[in-house]
Design a protein around this motif. Structure first.
Motif, PDB file in Angstrom:
ATOM      1  N   GLU A 108       0.841  -1.024   0.023  1.00 28.29           N
ATOM      2  CA  GLU A 108      -0.162  -0.208  -0.003  1.00 28.29           C
ATOM      3  C   GLU A 108       0.912   1.376  -0.006  1.00 28.29           C
ATOM      4  O   GLU A 108       0.640   2.016  -0.975  1.00 28.29           O
ATOM      5  N   LEU A 109       1.954   1.172   0.755  1.00 26.30           N
ATOM      6  CA  LEU A 109       2.782   2.230   0.878  1.00 26.30           C
ATOM      7  C   LEU A 109       3.811   2.404  -0.178  1.00 26.30           C
ATOM      8  O   LEU A 109       4.082   3.498  -0.681  1.00 26.30           O
ATOM      9  N   GLY A 110       4.430   1.318  -0.712  1.00 26.06           N
ATOM     10  CA  GLY A 110       5.366   1.294  -1.592  1.00 26.06           C
ATOM     11  C   GLY A 110       6.814   1.600  -1.471  1.00 26.06           C
ATOM     12  O   GLY A 110       7.649   1.683  -2.337  1.00 26.06           O
ATOM     13  N   GLU A 111       6.943   1.744  -0.218  1.00 24.34           N
ATOM     14  CA  GLU A 111       8.192   2.135   0.304  1.00 24.34           C
ATOM     15  C   GLU A 111       8.538   1.931   1.643  1.00 24.34           C
ATOM     16  O   GLU A 111       7.475   1.879   2.409  1.00 24.34           O
ATOM     17  N   PRO A 112       9.471   1.826   2.475  1.00 23.54           N
ATOM     18  CA  PRO A 112       9.791   1.475   3.962  1.00 23.54           C
ATOM     19  C   PRO A 112       9.301   2.736   4.760  1.00 23.54           C
ATOM     20  O   PRO A 112       9.800   3.855   4.335  1.00 23.54           O
ATOM     21  N   PHE A 113       9.147   2.555   6.251  1.00 22.01           N
ATOM     22  CA  PHE A 113       9.188   3.670   6.949  1.00 22.01           C
ATOM     23  C   PHE A 113      10.877   3.847   7.276  1.00 22.01           C
ATOM     24  O   PHE A 113      11.464   2.624   7.313  1.00 22.01           O
ATOM     25  N   ALA A 139       2.277  16.842   1.609  1.00 21.21           N
ATOM     26  CA  ALA A 139       1.533  18.205   1.322  1.00 21.21           C
ATOM     27  C   ALA A 139       1.188  17.973  -0.195  1.00 21.21           C
ATOM     28  O   ALA A 139       0.441  18.963  -0.765  1.00 21.21           O
ATOM     29  N   ARG A 140       1.634  17.022  -0.701  1.00 19.94           N
ATOM     30  CA  ARG A 140       1.424  16.879  -2.171  1.00 19.94           C
ATOM     31  C   ARG A 140       1.017  15.327  -2.710  1.00 19.94           C
ATOM     32  O   ARG A 140       0.603  15.229  -3.844  1.00 19.94           O
ATOM     33  N   GLU A 141       1.210  14.608  -1.708  1.00 21.27           N
ATOM     34  CA  GLU A 141       0.889  13.248  -2.242  1.00 21.27           C
ATOM     35  C   GLU A 141       0.525  12.283  -0.927  1.00 21.27           C
ATOM     36  O   GLU A 141       0.807  12.536   0.054  1.00 21.27           O
ATOM     37  N   ASP A 142      -0.217  11.126  -1.195  1.00 18.90           N
ATOM     38  CA  ASP A 142      -0.615  10.381  -0.140  1.00 18.90           C
ATOM     39  C   ASP A 142       0.543   9.808   0.231  1.00 18.90           C
ATOM     40  O   ASP A 142       1.656   9.239  -0.288  1.00 18.90           O
ATOM     41  N   THR A 143       0.635   9.477   1.593  1.00 19.76           N
ATOM     42  CA  THR A 143       1.520   8.898   2.333  1.00 19.76           C
ATOM     43  C   THR A 143       1.109   8.242   3.726  1.00 19.76           C
ATOM     44  O   THR A 143      -0.038   8.522   4.032  1.00 19.76           O
ATOM     45  N   MET A 144       2.014   7.827   4.636  1.00 20.27           N
ATOM     46  CA  MET A 144       1.684   7.280   5.783  1.00 20.27           C
ATOM     47  C   MET A 144       2.492   7.905   7.111  1.00 20.27           C
ATOM     48  O   MET A 144       3.852   8.107   6.725  1.00 20.27           O
ATOM     49  N   MET A 180      -1.744   7.144  10.457  1.00 18.35           N
ATOM     50  CA  MET A 180      -2.566   8.124   9.664  1.00 18.35           C
ATOM     51  C   MET A 180      -2.201   8.024   8.002  1.00 18.35           C
ATOM     52  O   MET A 180      -0.834   7.952   7.688  1.00 18.35           O
ATOM     53  N   GLY A 181      -3.030   7.667   7.046  1.00 20.07           N
ATOM     54  CA  GLY A 181      -2.782   7.369   5.761  1.00 20.07           C
ATOM     55  C   GLY A 181      -3.633   8.084   4.826  1.00 20.07           C
ATOM     56  O   GLY A 181      -4.419   8.940   4.825  1.00 20.07           O
ATOM     57  N   GLY A 182      -3.215   7.660   3.533  1.00 19.52           N
ATOM     58  CA  GLY A 182      -3.853   8.348   2.250  1.00 19.52           C
ATOM     59  C   GLY A 182      -3.605   9.789   2.127  1.00 19.52           C
ATOM     60  O   GLY A 182      -2.540  10.163   2.321  1.00 19.52           O
ATOM     61  N   SER A 183      -4.640  10.757   2.039  1.00 21.18           N
ATOM     62  CA  SER A 183      -4.462  11.983   2.060  1.00 21.18           C
ATOM     63  C   SER A 183      -4.428  12.731   3.495  1.00 21.18           C
ATOM     64  O   SER A 183      -4.335  13.940   3.653  1.00 21.18           O
ATOM     65  N   ARG A 208       8.156   7.335   9.870  1.00 23.29           N
ATOM     66  CA  ARG A 208       7.769   8.215   8.685  1.00 23.29           C
ATOM     67  C   ARG A 208       8.741   7.621   7.374  1.00 23.29           C
ATOM     68  O   ARG A 208       9.937   7.251   7.802  1.00 23.29           O
ATOM     69  N   PRO A 209       8.102   7.611   6.453  1.00 25.18           N
ATOM     70  CA  PRO A 209       8.984   7.462   4.936  1.00 25.18           C
ATOM     71  C   PRO A 209       9.751   8.665   4.830  1.00 25.18           C
ATOM     72  O   PRO A 209       9.633   9.704   5.451  1.00 25.18           O
TER      73      PRO A 209
END
Length: 213
Positions: A108-113, A139-144, A180-183, A208-209
């Motif tokens: 879902e995240l596509g990268e590690p914390f 501020a500009r893309e979905d993350t977690m 906390m995820g998505g937007s 955090r990523p």
């Protein structure tokens, strides 16, 4: 001079059965917030959380910061510590937690914390004001952003940045996990409000990523 309210051990904390340890992440439950934002919650993910709290409170090199506000310098109402991706975590279990979260959210995240940030709320006067991600990638893309809480529960409050929606409140402490995820970082704001109640100390551990503030 602050009068200190000491940590009250949780009746459900089992630190004396082999030290702090993580439970499975299969019990995460997702709350859809709206505007592409969501919140995953898992109470008591960390067993033996009070023992980890005591270790972090005593050994982390906490720093006090100041900031400019309304043309004057004020103290930031909490203590802080940060660990970049290449730094050794202040306890091995936090490295285990970061790896477990990275595995669970890999697709879902596509990268590690990668990074760790810690906030020490000493009592009810310590807090963090309403905020979101205005400078990082969130501020500009979905993350977690994943938050593990140890110590006494404090309320995490969330509200839509556009206003007009309900405020979501979750008490977090004693090993609770929230993601906390998505937007969420750009469409919602979150805060840890001050409280006049006599509450004990809490430490918030944020995973955090790369590039997420």
């Amino acid at each position: 001079m602050r009068s200190t309210v000491h940590l009250q051990p949780s009746l459900f904390d089992d630190a004396d059965t082999g030290g702090p340890r993580l439970g499975p992440l299969g019990g995460l439950r997702r709350m859809v917030l709206g505007d592409g934002a969501w919140l995953d919650v898992l109470p008591g993910w960390l067993h033996g959380a009070d023992e980890l709290f005591e270790h972090l409170a005593a050994t982390v090199p906490w720093r006090a910061e100041q900031r400019e506000m309304y043309e004057r310098t004020v103290d930031v109402p909490r203590l802080l510590a940060s660990y970049p991706a290449d730094a050794e975590p202040p306890h091995p279990l936090l490295g285990e937690a970061r790896a477990a979260l990275s595995r669970h959210y890999a697709r879902e995240l596509g990268e590690p914390f990668r990074t760790l940030g810690l906030c020490y709320y000493r009592d009810g006067r310590d807090s963090v004001a309403w905020h979101g991600d205005r400078i990082g990638r969130g501020a500009r893309e979905d993350t977690m952003v994943a938050i593990l809480s140890v110590g006494e529960p404090r309320t995490l409050a969330l509200r839509p940045r556009s206003g007009g929606g309900p405020v979501v409140r979750r008490p977090l402490g004693h090993g609770d996990l929230v993601v906390m995820g998505g937007s969420c970082q750009r469409t919602w704001e979150h805060a840890v409000p001050k409280t006049a109640r006599p509450v004990g100390p809490r430490i918030s551990i944020q995973f955090r990523p790369r590039g997420v503030a």
